[in-house]
Design a protein around this motif. Structure first.
Motif, short mmCIF file in Angstrom:
data_model
loop_
_atom_site.label_atom_id
_atom_site.label_comp_id
_atom_site.label_asym_id
_atom_site.label_seq_id
_atom_site.Cartn_x
_atom_site.Cartn_y
_atom_site.Cartn_z
N GLY A 267 1.32 -8.74 19.85
CA GLY A 267 0.74 -9.17 19.01
C GLY A 267 0.85 -8.00 17.44
N MET A 268 0.30 -6.85 18.13
CA MET A 268 0.63 -5.63 16.95
C MET A 268 2.04 -5.64 16.61
N THR A 269 2.65 -5.35 18.29
CA THR A 269 4.26 -5.17 17.90
C THR A 269 4.80 -5.90 16.75
N ALA A 270 4.97 -7.50 16.85
CA ALA A 270 5.23 -8.64 16.43
C ALA A 270 4.57 -8.33 14.39
N TRP A 271 3.98 -8.28 14.60
CA TRP A 271 3.02 -7.52 12.53
C TRP A 271 3.54 -6.26 12.72
N LEU A 272 3.62 -5.00 12.87
CA LEU A 272 4.37 -3.87 12.67
C LEU A 272 5.85 -4.19 12.23
N LEU A 273 6.48 -5.55 13.19
CA LEU A 273 7.89 -5.34 12.90
C LEU A 273 8.59 -6.58 11.82
N GLY A 274 7.41 -7.82 11.44
CA GLY A 274 7.69 -8.76 10.72
C GLY A 274 7.87 -9.43 11.13
N LYS A 275 7.45 -9.76 12.50
CA LYS A 275 8.47 -10.70 13.49
C LYS A 275 7.53 -12.04 13.38
N ASN A 277 5.75 -15.76 12.39
CA ASN A 277 4.69 -16.94 11.32
C ASN A 277 3.98 -15.21 10.80
N LEU A 278 3.66 -13.91 11.42
CA LEU A 278 2.86 -12.69 10.65
C LEU A 278 3.16 -12.65 9.78
N ALA A 279 4.34 -12.35 9.77
CA ALA A 279 5.08 -11.77 8.42
C ALA A 279 4.66 -12.53 7.24
N GLN A 280 4.86 -14.40 6.56
CA GLN A 280 4.09 -15.04 5.35
C GLN A 280 2.76 -14.78 5.69
N ALA A 281 1.91 -15.40 6.57
CA ALA A 281 0.53 -14.72 6.63
C ALA A 281 -0.01 -13.50 5.86
N PRO A 282 -1.27 -13.88 5.62
CA PRO A 282 -1.76 -13.01 4.15
C PRO A 282 -2.50 -11.64 5.06
N VAL A 283 -2.45 -10.94 4.54
CA VAL A 283 -2.51 -8.88 5.36
C VAL A 283 -4.11 -9.43 5.77
N TRP A 284 -5.65 -9.74 5.14
CA TRP A 284 -6.59 -9.55 5.63
C TRP A 284 -6.69 -10.72 7.03
N LYS A 285 -6.06 -12.25 7.63
CA LYS A 285 -6.13 -12.71 7.84
C LYS A 285 -5.28 -12.39 9.23
N VAL A 286 -4.33 -11.59 8.86
CA VAL A 286 -3.52 -11.72 10.29
C VAL A 286 -4.38 -10.32 10.80
N SER A 287 -5.00 -9.25 9.64
CA SER A 287 -5.51 -8.11 10.72
C SER A 287 -6.49 -7.80 11.21
N MET A 288 -7.46 -9.43 10.39
CA MET A 288 -8.63 -9.88 11.38
C MET A 288 -8.29 -10.24 12.54
N GLU A 289 -7.45 -10.92 12.49
CA GLU A 289 -7.06 -11.50 14.06
C GLU A 289 -6.65 -10.26 14.94
N MET A 290 -5.69 -9.27 14.33
CA MET A 290 -5.37 -8.76 15.66
C MET A 290 -6.18 -7.85 16.10
N PHE A 291 -7.25 -6.79 15.05
CA PHE A 291 -7.97 -6.22 15.15
C PHE A 291 -9.04 -6.55 16.41
N GLY A 292 -9.30 -7.74 15.39
CA GLY A 292 -10.39 -8.25 16.26
C GLY A 292 -10.21 -9.15 17.40
N TYR A 293 -9.20 -9.32 17.70
CA TYR A 293 -9.12 -9.61 19.71
C TYR A 293 -8.65 -8.71 20.44
N THR A 294 -7.86 -7.16 19.34
CA THR A 294 -7.87 -6.77 20.17
C THR A 294 -8.89 -5.30 20.68
N SER A 295 -9.84 -5.31 19.57
CA SER A 295 -11.36 -4.40 19.83
C SER A 295 -12.22 -5.53 20.98
N TRP A 296 -12.69 -6.36 20.90
CA TRP A 296 -12.51 -7.67 21.37
C TRP A 296 -12.03 -7.19 22.90
#
Length: 330
Positions: A267-275, A277-296
């Motif tokens: 997920g983090m790789t896809a987000w950083l590479l802009g691949k 649907n993550l590239a079109q999603a709001p940054v706050w939403k993607v960051s909370m999802e990615m960091f939330g799942y990862t820290s979980w």
């Protein structure tokens, strides 16, 4: 390991070496014949099959060394390097198979689209788990742990009633915070898009979401609190008895590894590479999802390490069994 003999000591490393070599050989075959109908598609965001081949045959070599006992005559720093390499390679194989957790989850809805991919991911994760088991066994020997209970007496927890270390509590509550962040995104997204909340227990996805929330609340709490190790008094038939360690540890490791691998790596790789649907999603939403799942996921894995040590069987050579009356006192 309890009463570990020479044959038992070598059996599982041999199994790990053979399994890893077969897994690596399959990927070599698919590299040589990519058009084979038996070749599963490569994972998205994967660096390629050569990574799987390298990891698999390195795992084969490491497990073979452990099985043969060659390293027993090496200096301690070299043996620790072997243990560290086994940990890294085992974890690498599991991370490479990061889609396994999602594949198994989709089976609840009958949506497995490629059984070849599912079996390949399961084989890779199994190779990683076997390599990690070899790493743990060799680490115990390097640390000169007790042959009956695998503890280093005087430095390891001796009873299930021993206190949980503070770092484990921190990890568990980081996992809960990660789950909370993901649920907040889910609720906000449902409200802003006027979609119904996916919590209806009558629907299969609602059941999945409910189980996921339990894995982000009850599961991390059970890893660090007493009720996860010894049944509390209100569980009348089982009060004071040991909670089967793998009833808690198994789901924690599976969910933790799945979340950390799928979201923390892919997920983090896809987000950083802009691949995707993550590239079109709001940054706050993607960051909370990615960091939330990862820290979980990472929180569950860290808390599992403490739980694993606290729930080792009582050592018969030291007589550290806890009377049942003391178990049910709180």
């Amino acid at each position: 390991m309890r009463g570990e003999g020479l044959g038992e000591r070598r059996r599982w490393p041999c199994v790990a070496a053979v399994w890893s070599s077969l897994y690596g050989a399959a990927h070599v075959w698919w590299l040589a014949d990519p058009g084979s109908p038996l070749a599963p598609p490569e994972e998205a965001f994967s660096p390629g099959r050569w990574v799987a081949v390298t990891l698999a045959f390195t795992a084969t070599a490491v497990c073979s060394v452990i099985a043969a006992g060659i390293g027993h005559h090496w200096a301690a720093p070299v043996r620790w390097m072997l243990v560290a390499l086994a940990w890294v390679i085992g974890a690498g194989l599991i991370v490479y198979s990061y889609m396994l957790a999602i594949s198994l989850a989709t089976m609840l809805f009958g949506q497995v689209d490629d059984w070849g991919s599912l079996l390949t991911r399961a084989a890779g994760a199994t190779a990683g788990a076997l390599t990690l088991a070899c790493a743990v066994a060799e680490q115990r020997r390097v640390r000169r742990a007790c042959s009956h209970c695998a503890r280093v007496h005087g430095r390891s927890p001796e009873r299930r009633t021993d206190p949980t270390p503070r770092w484990a509590y921190l990890a568990a509550y980081v996992a809960i915070a990660g789950c909370a962040a993901r649920v907040i995104v889910l609720v906000v997204d449902s409200i802003t898009t006027h979609k119904p909340l996916p919590f209806a227990l009558g629907a299969p996805f609602g059941i999945f979401v409910a189980l996921l929330i339990l894995a982000g609340t009850l599961l991390p709490l059970a890893l660090v609190h007493r009720f996860g190790r010894i049944w509390p008094r209100w569980v009348v038939p089982l009060a004071g008895r040991d909670v089967p360690r793998w009833l808690v540890l198994g789901p924690a490791l599976f969910v933790g590894a799945g979340l950390a691998g799928y979201f923390g790596v892919a997920g983090m790789t896809a987000w950083l590479l802009g691949k995707g649907n993550l590239a079109q999603a709001p940054v706050w939403k993607v960051s909370m999802e990615m960091f939330g799942y990862t820290s979980w996921g990472l929180g569950l894995l860290a808390a599992s390490m403490s739980y694993y040590g606290l729930t080792r069987p009582d050592c018969p050579s030291h007589g550290f069994a806890v009377p049942r009356a003391l178990r049910t006192s709180s």
